[in-house]
Write an enzyme that holds these catalytic residues in place. Structure first.
Site, PDB file in Angstrom:
ATOM      1  N   PHE A   1      -9.213   4.219   5.431  1.00  0.00           N
ATOM      2  CA  PHE A   1     -10.147   4.787   6.488  1.00  0.00           C
ATOM      3  C   PHE A   1     -10.982   4.045   6.903  1.00  0.00           C
ATOM      4  O   PHE A   1     -11.633   3.820   5.895  1.00  0.00           O
ATOM      5  CB  PHE A   1     -10.455   6.255   6.218  1.00  0.00           C
ATOM      6  CG  PHE A   1      -9.019   7.603   6.107  1.00  0.00           C
ATOM      7  CD1 PHE A   1      -7.757   6.950   6.439  1.00  0.00           C
ATOM      8  CD2 PHE A   1      -9.351   8.653   5.559  1.00  0.00           C
ATOM      9  CE1 PHE A   1      -6.809   7.955   6.330  1.00  0.00           C
ATOM     10  CE2 PHE A   1      -8.484   9.707   5.673  1.00  0.00           C
ATOM     11  CZ  PHE A   1      -7.073   9.243   5.784  1.00  0.00           C
TER      12      PHE A   1
ATOM     13  N   LYS B   1       3.037   4.112  -5.570  1.00  0.00           N
ATOM     14  CA  LYS B   1       2.531   5.457  -5.238  1.00  0.00           C
ATOM     15  C   LYS B   1       3.485   6.565  -5.102  1.00  0.00           C
ATOM     16  O   LYS B   1       3.226   7.659  -5.237  1.00  0.00           O
ATOM     17  CB  LYS B   1       1.680   5.521  -3.840  1.00  0.00           C
ATOM     18  CG  LYS B   1       0.388   4.813  -3.561  1.00  0.00           C
ATOM     19  CD  LYS B   1      -0.018   4.627  -2.132  1.00  0.00           C
ATOM     20  CE  LYS B   1      -1.386   4.226  -2.297  1.00  0.00           C
ATOM     21  NZ  LYS B   1      -1.445   2.282  -2.351  1.00  0.00           N
TER      22      LYS B   1
ATOM     23  N   HIS C   1      -1.274   8.713  -4.753  1.00  0.00           N
ATOM     24  CA  HIS C   1      -2.526   7.922  -4.258  1.00  0.00           C
ATOM     25  C   HIS C   1      -3.977   8.139  -4.843  1.00  0.00           C
ATOM     26  O   HIS C   1      -4.283   9.358  -4.160  1.00  0.00           O
ATOM     27  CB  HIS C   1      -2.433   8.074  -2.670  1.00  0.00           C
ATOM     28  CG  HIS C   1      -3.430   6.928  -1.743  1.00  0.00           C
ATOM     29  ND1 HIS C   1      -4.192   6.446  -2.424  1.00  0.00           N
ATOM     30  CD2 HIS C   1      -3.592   6.911  -0.553  1.00  0.00           C
ATOM     31  CE1 HIS C   1      -4.976   5.622  -1.676  1.00  0.00           C
ATOM     32  NE2 HIS C   1      -4.406   6.133  -0.366  1.00  0.00           N
TER      33      HIS C   1
ATOM     34  N   HIS D   1       0.671  -1.026   0.071  1.00  0.00           N
ATOM     35  CA  HIS D   1       0.036  -0.068  -0.012  1.00  0.00           C
ATOM     36  C   HIS D   1       0.917   1.268  -0.047  1.00  0.00           C
ATOM     37  O   HIS D   1       0.548   2.019  -0.755  1.00  0.00           O
ATOM     38  CB  HIS D   1      -0.876  -0.064   1.210  1.00  0.00           C
ATOM     39  CG  HIS D   1      -1.889   1.103   1.476  1.00  0.00           C
ATOM     40  ND1 HIS D   1      -2.924   1.200   0.413  1.00  0.00           N
ATOM     41  CD2 HIS D   1      -1.786   2.047   2.204  1.00  0.00           C
ATOM     42  CE1 HIS D   1      -3.772   2.308   0.750  1.00  0.00           C
ATOM     43  NE2 HIS D   1      -3.096   2.940   1.785  1.00  0.00           N
TER      44      HIS D   1
END
Length: 419
Positions: free
Chosen positions: A404, A340, A345, A308
């Site tokens: 999130f 990224k 992102h 990630h």
């Protein structure tokens, strides 16, 4: 989990439109982050982003399509067309009821919604707004599923059609959902992926408020620095990736070229914090462990981890801990990288863009690098493949996402074949 094949791929990404251009960028270690040009960002804390140089009409969209579609929908349709052509599948010979769509997005048609709000409210001067000034497409902008509908119209899908909105893991979750539609027998072909066009004042303001994005405005190309000691947050991006998914055995029987097989997918969540992560990485580790079980793959079989790697301090540490917890000693042996660092992102889209990177890593037997990684954080002590791509024998890739709300997703891709 029955193996599902990726037989077609379409990508719209910062630095390149098309899967080949995307791979050329990330394999070379070049960054596509720059000063924001899509709006006047002079008053913002973070003024850098990874934008797509995208001309919708040049890439085949008609004037009426451009007017109707939000930028995110335009990305998705262009990707779908590339993926369909790339697959070699004759869609008009597949029963429409056996074609499905699974598309991910975190913030939907944000760009068009914000533009319409500015017009209707007279730049915020009016609380009560006159709907007479609204464009006819406004209702569609408010309903995120219209993004999936646009792709369904494009491929003639009359089977299951869904918009998956799980924040920053949406691009992984949508492809995982699409694969399950095939394994459960609900569809023979699925167009799966994600799209996002969030580079707008409202999105930038939200991330500014929680200080999640990088304030390194004097060095746009170096602002995204996952796993680096001097990282200061993520760089907002945009883009899309869409795949043609089929049952692997049927794909092989028709002589299809297969980029990769989806061997396993799993998710995990928690009630810990809206934006925070436990430092021990337990939630992501549980998603990884479940994925390995479904894929019938041992930690020793993982040859590359597409991280990630957002570039926030808490995520990079959480993720590093999760790899150690789930893979044990293998975590120290397997190369890891974050794209990224090069394409930013793109929220809900990035998981699918990272699946594209993982599938192309398998196809080309090359691990893309983590750009801008000059001084690794001592707490991030794995092999993060800094700066330069690496030729590496790769049969299985683990790609992960974190979002999130406590969302954690993981997928294992196996090496495909070319015919």
């Amino acid at each position: 989990m029955t193996a599902v094949a990726i037989t077609g791929m379409g990508v719209v990404a910062p630095g390149g439109i098309g899967a080949k251009q995307f791979w050329d960028l990330i394999a070379s270690g070049r960054t596509a982050t720059r000063a924001i040009s899509l709006f006047d960002a002079s008053g913002f804390r973070s003024r850098v982003a990874a934008e797509c140089d995208f001309d919708p009409q040049f890439h085949g969209l008609g004037a009426q399509e451009v007017r109707r579609m939000d930028r995110a929908a335009q990305f998705a349709v262009v990707c779908a067309r590339e993926a369909m052509a790339d697959s070699g599948l004759e869609f008009d010979r597949v029963a429409p009821a056996r074609i499905g769509v699974s598309l991910g997005s975190a913030v939907g048609c944000t760009t068009s919604l914000e533009q319409e709000y500015v017009v209707l409210s007279d730049s915020g001067a009016n609380w009560l707004m006159d709907p007479a000034y609204a464009v006819p497409q406004l209702y569609g902008y408010m309903v995120p599923s219209t993004l999936a509908v646009e792709v369904a119209w494009e491929c003639g899908a009359e089977g299951p059609v869904a918009l998956i909105s799980t924040g920053c893991t949406a691009g992984l979750d949508s492809v995982g959902h699409g694969a399950r539609l095939i394994t459960e027998g609900s569809a023979d072909v699925v167009l799966a992926g994600a799209t996002e066009a969030p580079i707008s004042p409202i999105t930038s303001a939200c991330f500014d408020a929680i200080r999640a994005t990088s304030p390194d405005n004097d060095d746009p190309g170096g602002a995204s620095r996952p796993f680096d000691r001097n990282r200061h947050g993520f760089v907002l991006g945009e883009g899309s990736a869409v795949f043609v998914l089929e049952d692997a055995a049927k794909a092989q029987a028709r002589g299809a070229r297969v980029y990769a097989e989806i061997l396993g997918f799993a998710r995990h969540s928690n009630g810990f914090h809206m934006t925070g992560l436990r430092p021990d990485g337990r939630e992501l580790a549980e998603a990884i462990a479940a994925t390995l079980r479904l894929a019938r793959v041992a930690p020793a079989d993982i040859d590359y981890i597409n991280a990630h790697g957002s570039g926030t301090k808490q995520n990079d540490r959480h993720e590093t801990a999760a790899f150690k917890l789930s893979l044990g000693e293998r975590a120290y042996e397997v190369p890891v990288s974050s794209i990224k660092s090069m394409v930013g992102h793109s929220l809900g889209a990035i998981g699918s863009i990272e699946i594209a990177a993982s599938a192309l890593a398998l196809t080309n037997q090359v691990v893309p690098p983590t750009a801008n990684l000059h001084e690794p954080d001592p707490e991030c002590d794995l092999d993060y493949v800094p700066l330069i791509s690496r030729e590496h024998r790769t049969n299985a890739v683990l790609t992960v996402g974190s979002g999130f709300g406590g969302f954690q997703s993981a997928m294992v891709l196996g090496k495909g074949y070319r015919l």
